[in-house]
Design a protein around this motif. Structure first.
Motif, PDB file in Angstrom:
ATOM      1  N   GLU A  87       0.852  -1.185   0.000  1.00 34.09           N
ATOM      2  CA  GLU A  87       0.000   0.000   0.000  1.00 34.09           C
ATOM      3  C   GLU A  87       0.897   1.249   0.000  1.00 34.09           C
ATOM      4  OE1 GLU A  87      -3.725  -2.225   2.207  1.00 34.09           O
ATOM      5  OE2 GLU A  87      -2.803  -0.511   3.200  1.00 34.09           O
ATOM      6  N   LEU A  88       1.170   1.751  -1.192  1.00 35.18           N
ATOM      7  CA  LEU A  88       2.240   2.725  -1.385  1.00 35.18           C
ATOM      8  C   LEU A  88       1.810   4.181  -1.293  1.00 35.18           C
ATOM      9  CD1 LEU A  88       4.045   0.980  -4.395  1.00 35.18           C
ATOM     10  CD2 LEU A  88       4.358   0.588  -1.934  1.00 35.18           C
ATOM     11  N   ASN A  89       0.525   4.481  -1.457  1.00 38.79           N
ATOM     12  CA  ASN A  89       0.086   5.878  -1.431  1.00 38.79           C
ATOM     13  C   ASN A  89       0.533   6.604  -0.164  1.00 38.79           C
ATOM     14  OD1 ASN A  89      -1.198   6.229  -3.880  1.00 38.79           O
ATOM     15  ND2 ASN A  89      -3.224   5.721  -3.128  1.00 38.79           N
ATOM     16  N   GLY A  90       0.447   5.915   0.969  1.00 37.24           N
ATOM     17  CA  GLY A  90       0.784   6.541   2.250  1.00 37.24           C
ATOM     18  C   GLY A  90       2.247   6.956   2.324  1.00 37.24           C
ATOM     19  N   ILE A  91       3.127   6.173   1.687  1.00 33.88           N
ATOM     20  CA  ILE A  91       4.540   6.534   1.662  1.00 33.88           C
ATOM     21  C   ILE A  91       4.718   7.878   0.963  1.00 33.88           C
ATOM     22  CG2 ILE A  91       6.831   5.860   0.837  1.00 33.88           C
ATOM     23  CD1 ILE A  91       5.881   2.939   0.930  1.00 33.88           C
ATOM     24  N   GLU A  92       4.025   8.042  -0.162  1.00 32.25           N
ATOM     25  CA  GLU A  92       4.125   9.283  -0.930  1.00 32.25           C
ATOM     26  C   GLU A  92       3.458  10.441  -0.186  1.00 32.25           C
ATOM     27  OE1 GLU A  92       5.126  11.658  -4.389  1.00 32.25           O
ATOM     28  OE2 GLU A  92       5.938   9.945  -3.292  1.00 32.25           O
ATOM     29  N   ILE A  93       2.375  10.164   0.525  1.00 35.13           N
ATOM     30  CA  ILE A  93       1.705  11.210   1.315  1.00 35.13           C
ATOM     31  C   ILE A  93       2.669  11.773   2.356  1.00 35.13           C
ATOM     32  CG2 ILE A  93      -0.072  11.603   3.074  1.00 35.13           C
ATOM     33  CD1 ILE A  93      -1.865   9.652   1.465  1.00 35.13           C
ATOM     34  N   ILE A  94       3.342  10.899   3.083  1.00 34.46           N
ATOM     35  CA  ILE A  94       4.275  11.352   4.116  1.00 34.46           C
ATOM     36  C   ILE A  94       5.473  12.066   3.481  1.00 34.46           C
ATOM     37  CG2 ILE A  94       5.913  10.562   5.881  1.00 34.46           C
ATOM     38  CD1 ILE A  94       3.879   8.406   6.641  1.00 34.46           C
ATOM     39  N   ARG A  95       5.982  11.530   2.375  1.00 39.51           N
ATOM     40  CA  ARG A  95       7.133  12.148   1.711  1.00 39.51           C
ATOM     41  C   ARG A  95       6.807  13.577   1.291  1.00 39.51           C
ATOM     42  NH1 ARG A  95       9.536  13.186  -3.131  1.00 39.51           N
ATOM     43  NH2 ARG A  95       7.614  12.738  -4.279  1.00 39.51           N
ATOM     44  N   ARG A  96       5.640  13.768   0.681  1.00 43.00           N
ATOM     45  CA  ARG A  96       5.268  15.112   0.240  1.00 43.00           C
ATOM     46  C   ARG A  96       4.947  16.022   1.423  1.00 43.00           C
ATOM     47  NH1 ARG A  96       1.309  14.618  -5.051  1.00 43.00           N
ATOM     48  NH2 ARG A  96       2.396  12.901  -6.095  1.00 43.00           N
ATOM     49  N   LEU A  97       4.308  15.470   2.431  1.00 47.17           N
ATOM     50  CA  LEU A  97       3.927  16.272   3.598  1.00 47.17           C
ATOM     51  C   LEU A  97       5.137  16.921   4.248  1.00 47.17           C
ATOM     52  CD1 LEU A  97       1.616  17.042   5.689  1.00 47.17           C
ATOM     53  CD2 LEU A  97       2.421  15.052   6.988  1.00 47.17           C
ATOM     54  N   ILE A  98       6.153  16.132   4.548  1.00 47.37           N
ATOM     55  CA  ILE A  98       7.299  16.677   5.282  1.00 47.37           C
ATOM     56  C   ILE A  98       8.176  17.561   4.407  1.00 47.37           C
ATOM     57  CG2 ILE A  98       7.321  14.771   6.932  1.00 47.37           C
ATOM     58  CD1 ILE A  98       9.567  13.479   5.425  1.00 47.37           C
ATOM     59  N   ASN A  99       7.915  17.538   3.083  1.00 51.37           N
ATOM     60  CA  ASN A  99       8.678  18.392   2.172  1.00 51.37           C
ATOM     61  C   ASN A  99       7.887  19.600   1.673  1.00 51.37           C
ATOM     62  OD1 ASN A  99      11.481  17.157   1.522  1.00 51.37           O
ATOM     63  ND2 ASN A  99      10.103  15.396   1.471  1.00 51.37           N
ATOM     64  N   LEU A 100       6.672  19.788   2.180  1.00 54.46           N
ATOM     65  CA  LEU A 100       5.892  20.954   1.785  1.00 54.46           C
ATOM     66  C   LEU A 100       6.613  22.228   2.215  1.00 54.46           C
ATOM     67  CD1 LEU A 100       2.205  19.968   2.677  1.00 54.46           C
ATOM     68  CD2 LEU A 100       3.140  20.403   0.407  1.00 54.46           C
ATOM     69  N   LYS A 101       6.698  23.174   1.296  1.00 55.89           N
ATOM     70  CA  LYS A 101       7.378  24.428   1.596  1.00 55.89           C
ATOM     71  C   LYS A 101       6.630  25.174   2.691  1.00 55.89           C
ATOM     72  CE  LYS A 101       9.315  28.517  -0.655  1.00 55.89           C
ATOM     73  NZ  LYS A 101       9.479  29.247  -1.942  1.00 55.89           N
ATOM     74  N   GLY A 102       7.344  25.545   3.722  1.00 49.74           N
ATOM     75  CA  GLY A 102       6.739  26.297   4.814  1.00 49.74           C
ATOM     76  C   GLY A 102       6.066  25.432   5.859  1.00 49.74           C
ATOM     77  N   PHE A 103       6.161  24.093   5.728  1.00 45.90           N
ATOM     78  CA  PHE A 103       5.538  23.214   6.722  1.00 45.90           C
ATOM     79  C   PHE A 103       6.307  23.303   8.039  1.00 45.90           C
ATOM     80  CE2 PHE A 103       5.041  18.867   8.590  1.00 45.90           C
ATOM     81  CZ  PHE A 103       3.700  19.006   8.919  1.00 45.90           C
ATOM     82  N   LYS A 104       5.644  23.745   9.072  1.00 49.18           N
ATOM     83  CA  LYS A 104       6.292  23.961  10.358  1.00 49.18           C
ATOM     84  C   LYS A 104       5.350  23.608  11.487  1.00 49.18           C
ATOM     85  CE  LYS A 104       8.557  27.531  13.156  1.00 49.18           C
ATOM     86  NZ  LYS A 104       8.912  28.972  13.244  1.00 49.18           N
ATOM     87  N   VAL A 105       5.830  22.785  12.399  1.00 50.03           N
ATOM     88  CA  VAL A 105       5.055  22.421  13.584  1.00 50.03           C
ATOM     89  C   VAL A 105       5.415  23.393  14.702  1.00 50.03           C
ATOM     90  CG1 VAL A 105       4.596  20.622  15.286  1.00 50.03           C
ATOM     91  CG2 VAL A 105       5.003  19.998  12.901  1.00 50.03           C
ATOM     92  N   SER A 106       4.439  24.153  15.155  1.00 46.77           N
ATOM     93  CA  SER A 106       4.703  25.133  16.213  1.00 46.77           C
ATOM     94  C   SER A 106       4.422  24.576  17.597  1.00 46.77           C
ATOM     95  CB  SER A 106       3.866  26.395  15.978  1.00 46.77           C
ATOM     96  OG  SER A 106       2.493  26.072  15.874  1.00 46.77           O
ATOM     97  N   ILE A 107       3.464  23.671  17.688  1.00 43.07           N
ATOM     98  CA  ILE A 107       3.075  23.099  18.978  1.00 43.07           C
ATOM     99  C   ILE A 107       2.948  21.584  18.827  1.00 43.07           C
ATOM    100  CG2 ILE A 107       1.263  22.997  20.740  1.00 43.07           C
ATOM    101  CD1 ILE A 107       0.535  25.864  20.010  1.00 43.07           C
ATOM    102  N   GLY A 108       3.515  20.849  19.783  1.00 40.07           N
ATOM    103  CA  GLY A 108       3.363  19.399  19.773  1.00 40.07           C
ATOM    104  C   GLY A 108       4.392  18.680  18.915  1.00 40.07           C
ATOM    105  N   THR A 109       4.118  17.392  18.650  1.00 39.75           N
ATOM    106  CA  THR A 109       5.091  16.517  17.991  1.00 39.75           C
ATOM    107  C   THR A 109       4.423  15.645  16.946  1.00 39.75           C
ATOM    108  OG1 THR A 109       6.456  16.416  19.997  1.00 39.75           O
ATOM    109  CG2 THR A 109       6.781  14.676  18.365  1.00 39.75           C
ATOM    110  N   ILE A 110       5.065  15.544  15.780  1.00 40.50           N
ATOM    111  CA  ILE A 110       4.658  14.597  14.739  1.00 40.50           C
ATOM    112  C   ILE A 110       5.714  13.506  14.646  1.00 40.50           C
ATOM    113  CG2 ILE A 110       4.259  14.254  12.272  1.00 40.50           C
ATOM    114  CD1 ILE A 110       3.274  17.113  12.107  1.00 40.50           C
ATOM    115  N   ILE A 111       5.270  12.258  14.686  1.00 39.37           N
ATOM    116  CA  ILE A 111       6.159  11.117  14.474  1.00 39.37           C
ATOM    117  C   ILE A 111       5.683  10.419  13.208  1.00 39.37           C
ATOM    118  CG2 ILE A 111       7.125   8.992  15.416  1.00 39.37           C
ATOM    119  CD1 ILE A 111       6.383   9.977  18.202  1.00 39.37           C
ATOM    120  N   ALA A 112       6.429  10.567  12.122  1.00 39.16           N
ATOM    121  CA  ALA A 112       6.041  10.001  10.834  1.00 39.16           C
ATOM    122  C   ALA A 112       6.836   8.731  10.557  1.00 39.16           C
ATOM    123  CB  ALA A 112       6.274  11.019   9.722  1.00 39.16           C
TER     124      ALA A 112
END
Length: 344
Positions: A58-83
């Motif tokens: 099930e490969l779509n999720g791999i690409e979703i995470i790859r694009r998510l963490i590479n989105l320009k300006g993506f910044k976590v201000s509060i809390g934690t993401i574990i991908a």
């Protein structure tokens, strides 16, 4: 928590890290590691895991995470993401749904540190990742030759889980019972609320499902206050909630002519597909047993009698415009998120 520990790695507030979590060894004595990407805001807040490829094909999720963490300006201000883009690393390498011991990882939780290979991977993932999180989003697709409409499956009897499922923003939310041995089943014991996202087909990238997944995750993160909200937000369409669903099966074996597609609304007794023989004769028809919306569909044009063909969700709403509503949400998802979207 000020300090997050995953394996032997300690990640502080405001830090972004890539770590490899040891899982097992191959015959060659080479290590197999679970890839983990951690993004921590500078302020304490919710902790959420985003996982993909629990089923290795099930490969779509791999690409979703790859694009998510590479989105320009993506910044976590509060809390934690574990991908965790590949939970079943073995399956991804071998393009297989299963672990090398032929076990389904998503039926092997909570696992054991001394159990089967699948049980050991499940145990490590549960203890090191899931148990440390308040929330989780587990990314899936349909099986080989079967596509799923982007949808969220969750235990909607929990009000907070229902709130997150609606915030995700896909067309359909399905009330789904928890299956024994699944990741969601094990997460209940840790107090972690998990959404299961389905979209697309195994061993294929489906662009719409990928974009819908990214957009949904961003919606949830904004809802939890973990990332900044856009100044101008489009008015969200409330998804339809299906309390149950069922597969409609082939009435005979043969060659399929589909009359309906994913997202289509169907009525009871409508002919969903015609099954014919090699000389053009009609051998059978696939009939809708109830009114609903197609959320899953077999793609291969050959069927055997009794084979599952259409997954139909049933709604309590007596609404003639469910399909139009789904189409509106689909258009918003496509228009709202370009591949290189900048996060404001």
């Amino acid at each position: 928590m000020n300090e997050l520990k995953i394996g032997e790695h300690i990640i502080q507030l405001g830090e972004t890290r890539k770590v490899n979590l040891p899982v097992a060894k191959l015959y060659t004595d080479a290590d197999v590691n679970l890839p983990v990407y951690i993004i921590r805001g500078k302020k304490i807040g919710p902790t959420i895991f985003i996982s993909a490829a629990v089923h290795g094909d099930e490969l779509n999720g791999i690409e979703i995470i790859r694009r998510l963490i590479n989105l320009k300006g993506f910044k976590v201000s509060i809390g934690t993401i574990i991908a965790v883009p590949m939970v079943n690393v073995y399956g991804v390498v071998n393009q297989s749904r299963y672990m090398p011991d032929r076990r389904d990882l998503n039926r092997s939780f909570p696992g054991s540190s001394k159990g089967s290979l699948a049980g050991r991977v499940a145990n490590i993932f549960l203890k090191e990742i899931v148990a440390q999180c308040d929330y989780g989003i587990d990314l899936h697709t349909g099986a080989i030759n079967r596509s799923n409409l982007p949808q969220i499956r969750a235990q909607l009897s929990d009000p907070h889980t229902l709130e997150l499922a609606q915030a995700f923003g896909v067309p359909v939310v399905l009330n789904s019972d928890i299956i024994e041995g699944s990741l969601r089943d094990a997460a209940v014991a840790t107090g972690t609320k998990v959404l299961l996202y389905e979209g697309g087909e195994a061993l294929r990238f489906d662009e719409f499902s990928i974009r819908a997944g990214i957009k949904g995750i961003l919606n949830v993160l904004r809802h939890l206050g973990m990332i900044s909200k856009k100044q101008k937000m489009r008015v969200k369409q409330t998804p339809f909630i299906a309390n149950n669903s069922n597969w409609v099966r082939a009435s005979s074996s043969g060659i399929v002519t589909h009359h309906y597609q994913l997202g289509d609304q169907v009525k009871k007794a409508q002919i969903l597909a015609t099954i014919g023989g090699p000389y053009g004769e009609t051998l059978g028809e696939v009939i809708a047993t109830k009114s609903g919306v197609i959320i899953g569909k077999q793609n291969i044009p050959l069927v055997q009698e009794g084979e599952a063909m259409y997954h139909i969700a049933y709604f309590s709403e007596d609404d003639e415009h469910i399909a139009d509503h789904i189409e509106t949400i689909e258009e918003q998802l496509i228009n709202d998120l370009s591949i290189n979207e900048e996060i404001s």
